[in-house]
Write a protein that holds these residues in place. Sequence first.
Motif, PDB file in Angstrom:
ATOM      1  N   ALA A 227       1.063   5.179  -4.440  1.00 47.26           N
ATOM      2  CA  ALA A 227       0.962   6.466  -5.086  1.00 47.26           C
ATOM      3  C   ALA A 227       2.268   6.630  -5.939  1.00 47.26           C
TER       4      ALA A 227
ATOM      5  N   ARG B 157       1.095  11.541  -5.517  1.00 47.79           N
ATOM      6  CA  ARG B 157      -0.438  11.544  -5.989  1.00 47.79           C
ATOM      7  C   ARG B 157      -0.971  10.180  -5.690  1.00 47.79           C
ATOM      8  N   PRO B 158      -2.161  10.309  -4.865  1.00 46.76           N
ATOM      9  CA  PRO B 158      -2.910   9.089  -4.449  1.00 46.76           C
ATOM     10  C   PRO B 158      -3.261   8.486  -6.035  1.00 46.76           C
TER      11      PRO B 158
ATOM     12  N   GLN C 244      -7.504  -2.408   5.124  1.00 44.01           N
ATOM     13  CA  GLN C 244      -7.823  -1.503   3.956  1.00 44.01           C
ATOM     14  C   GLN C 244      -6.636  -1.494   2.994  1.00 44.01           C
TER      15      GLN C 244
ATOM     16  N   ILE D 164       0.916  -1.266   0.231  1.00 50.80           N
ATOM     17  CA  ILE D 164       0.148   0.098   0.220  1.00 50.80           C
ATOM     18  C   ILE D 164       0.922   1.143   0.075  1.00 50.80           C
TER      19      ILE D 164
ATOM     20  N   LYS E 239     -15.218  15.317   7.079  1.00 52.04           N
ATOM     21  CA  LYS E 239     -14.250  14.026   6.772  1.00 52.04           C
ATOM     22  C   LYS E 239     -13.696  13.690   7.815  1.00 52.04           C
TER      23      LYS E 239
ATOM     24  N   VAL F  60     -14.337   5.235   2.833  1.00 52.02           N
ATOM     25  CA  VAL F  60     -14.583   3.686   3.211  1.00 52.02           C
ATOM     26  C   VAL F  60     -13.928   3.143   4.562  1.00 52.02           C
TER      27      VAL F  60
ATOM     28  N   ILE G 103      -7.589  -2.294  -0.842  1.00 51.05           N
ATOM     29  CA  ILE G 103      -7.333  -1.397  -1.992  1.00 51.05           C
ATOM     30  C   ILE G 103      -6.645  -2.001  -2.879  1.00 51.05           C
TER      31      ILE G 103
ATOM     32  N   VAL H  27      -5.743   5.279   4.310  1.00 47.62           N
ATOM     33  CA  VAL H  27      -5.887   5.063   2.565  1.00 47.62           C
ATOM     34  C   VAL H  27      -4.215   5.194   2.007  1.00 47.62           C
ATOM     35  N   MET H  28      -3.463   6.016   2.575  1.00 47.81           N
ATOM     36  CA  MET H  28      -2.122   5.938   1.953  1.00 47.81           C
ATOM     37  C   MET H  28      -1.167   5.169   2.548  1.00 47.81           C
ATOM     38  N   GLY H  29      -1.471   4.276   3.518  1.00 46.57           N
ATOM     39  CA  GLY H  29      -0.624   3.374   4.164  1.00 46.57           C
ATOM     40  C   GLY H  29       0.287   3.978   5.295  1.00 46.57           C
TER      41      GLY H  29
ATOM     42  N   GLN I 247      -6.976   4.882  -4.150  1.00 42.72           N
ATOM     43  CA  GLN I 247      -6.983   5.452  -2.865  1.00 42.72           C
ATOM     44  C   GLN I 247      -7.930   6.853  -2.881  1.00 42.72           C
TER      45      GLN I 247
ATOM     46  N   TRP J 285     -11.504   5.897  -2.217  1.00 43.76           N
ATOM     47  CA  TRP J 285     -11.412   5.215  -1.073  1.00 43.76           C
ATOM     48  C   TRP J 285     -11.659   6.707   0.091  1.00 43.76           C
ATOM     49  N   MET J 286     -10.846   7.686  -0.166  1.00 46.06           N
ATOM     50  CA  MET J 286     -10.755   8.726   0.501  1.00 46.06           C
ATOM     51  C   MET J 286     -12.266   9.540   0.309  1.00 46.06           C
ATOM     52  N   ASP J 287     -12.707   9.686  -1.138  1.00 44.49           N
ATOM     53  CA  ASP J 287     -13.854  10.470  -1.349  1.00 44.49           C
ATOM     54  C   ASP J 287     -15.174   9.893  -0.805  1.00 44.49           C
ATOM     55  N   HIS J 288     -15.206   8.395  -0.625  1.00 46.70           N
ATOM     56  CA  HIS J 288     -16.386   7.526  -0.079  1.00 46.70           C
ATOM     57  C   HIS J 288     -16.039   7.198   1.255  1.00 46.70           C
TER      58      HIS J 288
ATOM     59  N   ILE K  37      -8.482   9.033   7.943  1.00 48.95           N
ATOM     60  CA  ILE K  37      -8.831   8.402   6.856  1.00 48.95           C
ATOM     61  C   ILE K  37      -7.497   8.319   5.750  1.00 48.95           C
TER      62      ILE K  37
END
Lengths: 160, 731
Positions: A77, A81-82, A101, A73, B204, A94, A105, B212-214, A86, A89-92, B208
């Motif tokens: 990026a 940049r994600p 996660q 993970i 938000k 999750v 992902i 997500v970015m580990g 990813q 995943w941030m927008d929702h 998170i």
Amino acid sequence: MIKLNVNGRARELDVEPDMPLLWALRDELDVKGPKYGCGIAQCGSCTVLIDGEPVRSCSYPVSAAAGRKITTIEGLAQRGRPHPVQQAWMDHEVPQCGYCQGGQILMAVNLLQKKPNPSAADIDAHMTNICRCGTYARMHAAINAAAKMMGGAKSADKKA
Amino acid sequence: MTTKQLKTGAPASATRRSFLKTSAAVGGGLTIGFNLPAFGQGDKPAAEVNAWVQVRADDTVIIKYARAEMGQGSMTSAPQLVAEELEADWKKVKIEYALANEQVRRKRVWGDMSAVGSRTIRNSQEYLRKAGATAREMLIAAAAQQWNVAPGECVAQNGMVIHKASNKKLSYGKLADAAAKQPAPKEVALKDPKDWKIAGKSMKRRDIEDTVMGRQRYGIDAQVPGMLYAAVAQCPVFGGKVKSFDAAKLTNRRGIVKVVQGEGQQGGFVAVVGNSWWRAKEALKDVAINWDVGSNGNVSSGSIMEVFKAGLAATDTAVARRDGDVTKGFAEAAKVLEAEYFTPYLAHSTMEPMGATVMIKDGRVDVWVSSQNFEGSLVSAATAAGVPQENVHVHPVQLGGGLGRRGGSQDFTRMATLIAKEMPNGTPVKMLWAREEDMQHDFFRPASLVKVKGGLDAQGKLHALHIRVAAPSIIATLLRLPLKEGIDPQAVACFNDHPYSIPNSLVDYAQRNTHVPVGFWRTVGHSQNPFVRECFIDELAQAAGKDPVEFRRGMLGKSPRDLGVLNAVAKAANWDKPLPKGVFRGVAETEGYGSYTACVAEVSVNDRNEVRIHRIVIGIDCGYVVNPDNVKAQLEGSVAHGLTAILWGENTVKEGRMEQSNFHDYRMMRLNEMPKVECVLAPSGGFWGGVGEPAQAPLAPALVNAIVAATGGKRVRSLPLKNHGFSLVKA
């Protein structure tokens, strides 16, 4: 010495060939993204990509990964940049606890490589990792959103 | 380098240990946490306006979060309440953990630090909002002083104080030092929630992006220079001891440093310490441990059931609730129904297994642990290490799930500290339990056997109800606290406080403790007792020939919030409209953790007992909603967690030990099984209820009532459903 390519970086380590890749990454190389969940390839928290294919690293000997491209993970990026998955995943929003996660992902990234526009059944069939917090519905939505984003990115690339 | 002769056999005491030949570099080194300070070296530290609010010169507002984050989202929603009253600019708010060590040194300035019982918002909302409002008034006072005007002429807005008449403005960063010196106002007015701009909005979640970015760090990810790793085997029979062990096979084993024996909360344990967790875990298999399992080696699920059954027939019960006279009530009843319901022991199985990293150096103890209560971890480590609490530093981390396992019992913190204590001064040790160890040495959600008896009058109204519970007590056995009038509130939850108007009702409790350790589990008593209550209410409704929603409505005249959420969910589920052929539904209504919840499940069941869940409509009235999207996430999560237990969850005992050991025999729901969930937020205002747990309460009875309806009224009175031959198929 076993030579690994982890997230684009060459790494060498002197460990037993049967040490699971998970522990080589976590304890020897300080790559903590892959997580220990069950140790028997049931939960998928330890998922990494080897040459783009998902592997449950808790049950995969480090020697089998020698010379191959390992993506965790942390390596998803590009230039900070994600990855679109990813971003989706941030927008929702999750994740809840987030422990599974990274593996989730990476599974989604692999799915979208194989099926850029997955059906609901494709998502169901592919996403087999356990999430104890129950973020499944949001994963579904985020994968669909990422598919759209990646389709968009591809056409933008073509124009450029 | 430690190179000592291996000793084997029966150590005389837990402190005697075996030294093994090692190739590991055992050393101290500086502790490096992943909790870096919020400012760079050389930067001016933030000014502390009060314990919850710090402001930096660059206008960054630091809001302290004093509990744990395990996915419940309070790390974001609790600071939203502070920021709201503070009139902060949310974009400039940074959230930082309050540290347990500082909490101890500052006389518990942050109040309760435990993230349990869905209580972060409901129990701290008032002091969090007051902290924000107090800091705001101090910032205003500082600006007014600088401008030489009355504070009443100034307002705070979006991180600035503004003098209305002159339109002068000063940002919080410029006022912080002066504000910190202002006296704190004694009284502050709090906003009407209808005026909220930050609270009440789906901000938000702040954790998170790291996840997500580990970059997120959990207890298991602690990395300290010179760290060793410990793998543990506890006596498989709870309460057993280590008679002796032989670690001769570990001599000259690569990376193995030491074998340690100790006493944990569930009995004796042996730990292998090495320079890699995998090596330690593999080596542990080659340690021959001779366990003294004691008198519990013959206990089975069957023998435990006999204990519970005797409890149902006992005369030594404690009364949890009494209305009217049930004996008379049953004598007057036109129809009487009786039933027995059973719910099993359940393991938590957080995705991150139990563990902790501990380093003891010159009387200072550093702890990295996924804990629902960092202060509780501090106390546990201090006690185990034998040092003053002020000497313990617990480094906050995100939790790979909590589910109640990491709060009340700090057995893992204590065990890791005991192991670290056996190592040379300054040796950090990361103890991690294998999944098998985690599942077999849990503090399980108690099993419970309940007898229910209901009497209907000639009009089909519920006239008398008797509920008797035979179950272990978490309060008495885990917390070791005396029970008030013999009642464990978790054991009788949702029975003793049922909202129904029933002229005659009696709830009594036979405390029946077994050797199986029990503890708090997400939703605890409300995860099992609503199944009994709300399924039996359906049995009674059926016997009375009434619609399940109507039957409940008829008894909820004095409970407007229960009635409100029931109506909201029934409406969202179109309860009054017919369903497609072959689809059936069930309903349940519950209350708990200060909130009110209801659920409607729609299912079809084929002749192979394959259950298709077409939709789950689940609703909550938690009074005020601080972060709507997060509340929805908690409802969705409650459904997944609940369905796993309802369909497959049970831990069974054989020869004194738990039979299940990993996810292959303790099955978790997966993505392809997740049904459609529709969340109904029905906040009625005027109170603050919890969110993380209450939504699980109505799920089991709603689903089971639907399945019963779909299978011709054949009653299901125990969980999990797999034991009745049901399986789950994607709708």
